[in-house]
Design an enzyme around this catalytic site. Structure first.
Site, PDB file in Angstrom:
ATOM      1  N   GLY A 198      19.015 130.961 102.381  1.00  0.00           N
ATOM      2  CA  GLY A 198      19.578 130.020 103.344  1.00  0.00           C
ATOM      3  C   GLY A 198      18.638 129.748 104.506  1.00  0.00           C
TER       4      GLY A 198
ATOM      5  CE1 TYR B  24      26.873 135.518  93.833  1.00  0.00           C
ATOM      6  CE2 TYR B  24      25.766 135.922  91.737  1.00  0.00           C
ATOM      7  CZ  TYR B  24      25.772 135.362  93.000  1.00  0.00           C
ATOM      8  OH  TYR B  24      24.696 134.631  93.421  1.00  0.00           O
TER       9      TYR B  24
END
Length: 258
Positions: free
Chosen positions: A26, A170
């Site tokens: 990110g 996940y």
């Protein structure tokens, strides 16, 4: 936390989620977009990092902001618990008030706790879907409801994964994210917004064991692991005018790993 730099009036705004560590994907995406002419808002949630093996990186939000400012970008860091269904709307409100309307939404956030079919708890399963799937849908919805940009300029990019065995909640929730992203490519067509998912493959951000790292390198034709910058360059292209013809795709960016 907002800081203002000398910027061109036409500089668009990107919102990048999941920017909790300076070594993460990110953060690399946020910096790459800033270098390409975007103002950047970014979200983070330190209670998640505190539960993980790497722990909280103190001052990470400020350090990322300094990097963005170095590229002439206005920036805004917003803590956001995306397990809260009200968080996406609040996040967009903060970003619009601080930087203006969002032109690109990049979803790099994730709940990621290793567990398989037999040992995943209901609480963990639900939290993975709340963060990775539900929050992503709500972020996309807010983006679609609020987007007022020129037709063809809007961008949605989701960071995904093909990991499933041994990582059930996940992988399953990321699979749902893929479908949400592909739906956005169709349902937001009237806005001229493109939506794509990027699978960056095994990326070295400090979470791998030495054995895992060695195994991944051995099975990758380029004989190295992915880096956050590898993913950031692809996301940057997708968000650029040159990337506007790529839409509704799940893009593998794993160095040829099979």
């Amino acid at each position: 936390m907002t800081r203002t730099a000398e910027t061109r009036p036409e500089r668009p705004v990107a919102l990048v989620t999941g920017v909790g560590r300076t070594v993460g994907i990110g953060a690399a995406i946020a910096e790459r977009l800033a270098a390409s002419g975007w103002d950047v808002a970014y979200s983070y949630w330190t209670p998640y990092d505190s539960r993980m093996s790497w722990g909280v990186e103190e001052g990470a939000a400020e350090a990322v902001g300094a990097l963005l400012a170095g590229h002439g970008a206005r920036h805004l860091a917003v803590p956001a618990d995306l397990a809260d269904p009200a968080a996406p709307a609040r996040l967009f409100e903060r970003v619009e008030a601080g930087l203006g309307p969002v032109t690109a939404l990049v979803m790099s956030h994730a709940e990621s706790v290793d567990s398989g079919l037999l040992d995943t708890t209901v609480e963990s399963f639900d939290r993975h879907f709340a963060v990775n799937a539900r929050a992503s849908w709500l972020l996309v919805r807010e983006f679609g409801l609020r987007f007022t940009g020129e037709f063809g300029t809007g961008r949605i990019v989701a960071l995904t994964s093909d990991h499933t065995a041994g990582n059930l909640p996940y992988g399953a929730s990321k699979g749902a994210l893929d479908r949400i992203t592909r739906a956005a490519a169709r349902e937001l067509a009237h806005l001229g917004v493109t939506a794509n998912a990027v699978d960056p493959g095994p990326t070295d951000t400090g979470w791998m064991s030495e054995q895992h790292r060695a195994d991944m390198i051995r099975h990758t034709p380029l004989a190295r692991l992915g880096t956050p910058r590898d993913a950031a360059h692809l996301v940057d292209f997708l968000c650029s005018p040159q990337g506007q013809w790529i839409n509704g795709q799940l893009l593998q960016s794993s160095g040829g790993l099979k």
